[in-house]
Design an enzyme around this catalytic site. Sequence first.
Site, PDB file in Angstrom:
ATOM      1  CG  ASP B 181      -1.040   1.823  73.442  1.00 57.71           C
ATOM      2  OD1 ASP B 181      -2.609   1.011  72.825  1.00 57.71           O
ATOM      3  OD2 ASP B 181      -0.331   0.963  72.351  1.00 57.71           O
ATOM      4  CB  ILE B 182       0.196   7.657  75.913  1.00 57.96           C
ATOM      5  CG1 ILE B 182       1.441   6.955  75.373  1.00 57.96           C
ATOM      6  CG2 ILE B 182       1.017   8.444  77.328  1.00 57.96           C
ATOM      7  CD1 ILE B 182       3.254   7.502  75.033  1.00 57.96           C
TER       8      ILE B 182
END
Lengths: 441, 441
Positions: B181-182
Site C-alpha cells: 500500500d505504501i
Amino acid sequence: MISWSAHPLGLPPRSPEMVAVPGAKRVIEVSAFVAAPLAGMTLAGMGCDVLRVDPPGGGLDFCRWPVTAAGESIFWAGLNRGKRSVIVDFRRDEGRELVAGMVAVDGPEGGIFLTNLGAAGALRHDRLCKLRSDVVSVQVEGYPDGRSAVDYTIAASTGIPMVTGPEGHLGPVNSPLPTWDIATGLNAVIGAQEALRRRDATGAGALVRIALSDVARGILASLGFADEGRLAAEPRSRDGNYLYGAFGRDFLLADGSRVMIVAITLKQWRSLVSALGMAEDVAELERSGRIDLDREGDRFRSRREIAALIEPWCAARGCPEVAAALDAHGALWSPYGSAADFVGSPTGAAPGGARPDDPPVGGPAEVQRGAAAEGGLVHDVGLAYRLDGEASRPLGTAPTLGQDTESVLSELLGLSQHEIGRLHDEGLVEGPALGAGVGNV
Amino acid sequence: MISWSAHPLGLPPRSPEMVAVPGAKRVIEVSAFVAAPLAGMTLAGMGCDVLRVDPPGGGLDFCRWPVTAAGESIFWAGLNRGKRSVIVDFRRDEGRELVAGMVAVDGPEGGIFLTNLGAAGALRHDRLCKLRSDVVSVQVEGYPDGRSAVDYTIAASTGIPMVTGPEGHLGPVNSPLPTWDIATGLNAVIGAQEALRRRDATGAGALVRIALSDVARGILASLGFADEGRLAAEPRSRDGNYLYGAFGRDFLLADGSRVMIVAITLKQWRSLVSALGMAEDVAELERSGRIDLDREGDRFRSRREIAALIEPWCAARGCPEVAAALDAHGALWSPYGSAADFVGSPTGAAPGGARPDDPPVGGPAEVQRGAAAEGGLVHDVGLAYRLDGEASRPLGTAPTLGQDTESVLSELLGLSQHEIGRLHDEGLVEGPALGAGVGNV
C-alpha cells in the site's frame, strides 16, 4: 591506448531501452544498496539518462546477496537496470572533482546528482553550486542529522517487529522486506521531481534531503502506529496473522496450501458469509455474544470465533474448490505463493491459482529479460504506473561495471584519449574488467 | 436554509497549513484505506488543495482501526491530514455527476482526479475527458485487469511471509506493515507528477493506472526476490532475524532490552570486531573454518558462529554500555523501540537511546499536532523530503467529515443556497454531523 578501450565488442550490446530519450534529464548517481539505486532505477524508467558511478572493483553493494554460484549479484543486476556504468574513484579528491564535472555539464538536461554516500568534498551541494548554480542534489541519508542507518536498524526502532509474528513469541520478528528503503527511494523520486519542476519554472536548483528515519516516522504517524498506544481503546498487539481491526487471517487447506481471507468492509464480510454458507452460525455468534458482526470492530473482537467457523470449511477443501466458492461470491482472498510465480505472471498469480499463460494486460512489461550475471536472466518488470493504458516499458539490462566509462569521459567531459589514458594510469578511472565481473563474495 | 449551514462556527478553525498555496493544483480524491489516501496526503503536503469526497456517514475507512474509545478513527485522522472534506453520495449517478463537475472546473489548477474506487459512470476517465479534455485521472487498483486486491492479499502472493519469522516456524508470518500500500501510494504520486509535468508541457491529459500487484512485482524483481530461487547459489530461507547475505541479528542485553547489530560492509564489520574486542576470536574462526570473514558471504555462512561471539558480550551489558562501545567504534546498530518513542523524537530514538529533548534538526516538523478524534492529538509529521534544508511543513489537521461541503459547492461549483438545499434534501450532499463524527465501529 588504454587496454580496455580496445575491446568494445566484448561488451554486450546496449538494449534499445537504454538509449535515453532525446532531451532526457541526466542523473549522476553515486550510491549503494537499496534506496538511492531504486530512486535512480525509477528515474531511468521514466526516461532519464542515469549514470551510476562506482569505484574500481565496484561499490559497496556490487556483491550484495543473492549471488549466483559465480558470485555475481542478482540484487545489483535488478536495481541497476536501465543505467549506464562509469568507474571513477570518488573516494579520492581528484575522482570527486571528475564526478562533479559530470554533474555540472551545461544544458537543461544536466545538473542532477543523486547519492547516499558521495556528498563530500567537491560533491557537496555547495561546492557543486559553484560549478553550476542550478544543481539539484538529492541526498538519501539515515537520520536527518547525518548519522548512519540502514533499513534493518530503522526497522528495529519502529516497534513493528514487536507486533509481528506468532502470539506469545518473545522478542522481535524482523521482516526481510526493506519497507523503509523502498519508501525512501520512492520519496527521493518525488523530491527530485518536485525540485526539477521548480527548476524548470524558476531556474533555481535545490538540495533535497531524505532520511530513512523521517520516511519511517511519517508513515508510522499516518497509519496510526505512532498514536494508537496513547489514544486507541484497544491498541494492536502481537496477534499472529490476524489483521488488526476487522477480520482476516491465513487458513490451511486440505491440499496443504494456504490462503489469506480478508473481510474489512461490510461487502467483503457478507460475501464471505455467503460463500461459506455460514449465515446461521454467524447469527448464532451474534446472538450469544450480543454483538453485530456487520461492525468491523465486532468482527475483530470475535476473530477467533469467526476463524473457528472457517477452519473446518477450508480444511475439507483443496485450493480449486475454495477458489471457486470464494470467487463465485466475490469474497476477498488470495493463495499464498512464491515471489517467482507472482512476478512471472503479469496479472498476478492470484486469485484462482497460478495463470502462467495469461497474456499481458497492460501491466509492467517483462518481454525483455536482461542479462544478469553469468548468462543468467533476471526478470525485467517495468515501472508500476502506466500512462494512458500502455504497458510500461522494460527498463533494460543492468550495465557491465565500467562499460560506459570511456564514452562518458570522452563525450560528456570532452576528454581526449590521452587524458583518459592518464586518468586510467593513475587508477582514477577504469573500464570493464575483461571477462570478469565476479567480485569478492 | 439547510440545517448544517447555520453552524459554521461549530467547526474547528482551519489551520493556516490547510490554506492551499495560491495557484496550487486541486485534486479531487474519491478513496478509502491506505494507498490512494496516502497519495492524496502527500500531494496535500506538496501544496495541492486536496478535496476528499466521501458518501454520507463517511467512506469505507471512516471507522478503520485503531479507533479511540469513542470509536473515532486514528487511522483516518492520520491519512487525511491537510485535506478538505466534502460529502457527496458518489454511489448514485447524480452524485458522480456532481463530483465530475468538481474535477472539470476550468483553470490550470483543476482537472485532477485521484481514486481507488470511484472510476465509474460519470467519473470514468473517458467521461471526464468529455467535460474537460486535459483531465489527469490517477487510478489505484488491485490487479491491472481491475480485479480487487488489498495489501493483505497481495502480501500473501509475494512469498515474503514464508521467509519471515523464526526458523522452523510452519506457515506464513504476515507483516502488520502494509508495504505494498505504501509503495503504491508513493508510486501514484510519482505517476501524477509525471502526468502533470506532461500536461504543463503539452496540454495533454492522462489516465494513470497503478496496480498494487504491479508495484509488488516490480519491487520483488528489483531486489532479487523474484529470481534468487532460480539463479542464486544459496537462496534465502526462513532464518529468524538473521539478515540475508551478510551479518546482522538482534541481541538480548542484560537489562532485558534488545538491539539490532548489522555488519554488511567491510567497514561495518571491522567496526563491530573492534567495538567488541573480538579480533582474536574472529581470527580463530577464520583459521578453523578456512574462511575470510572480510567477505560478506563468509560472514553470512558463519552467522551463527559470529552470533555466538556477540551473545555473551551483549548478555553481560545494559543498553548504555553497549551503546557507548558500539558508537565509539562507529559500529552500526539500533535499539529496538516503540513507534511512539520513535515518531516522538525528531532525530529518531536511536542509537544511544531515546532523546526526547532533541531539538528539530530540519526533519519533518511536528510542532503542529492536529486535533484527532475526541480532543485527542495525533502526531503531525510532515513530508519526508526536505528542500533546501528547511523542515517540511506540518500537514495540518484532518478535516471534520463534510466540513467543506457547502463552501466547495458554492465557491467551486457556483451553486446557490437554494440549489445546495435541494441537493441536501435529496440526500446527495451533507455537511458535518453536529457534535458527532463517531461512526459505526
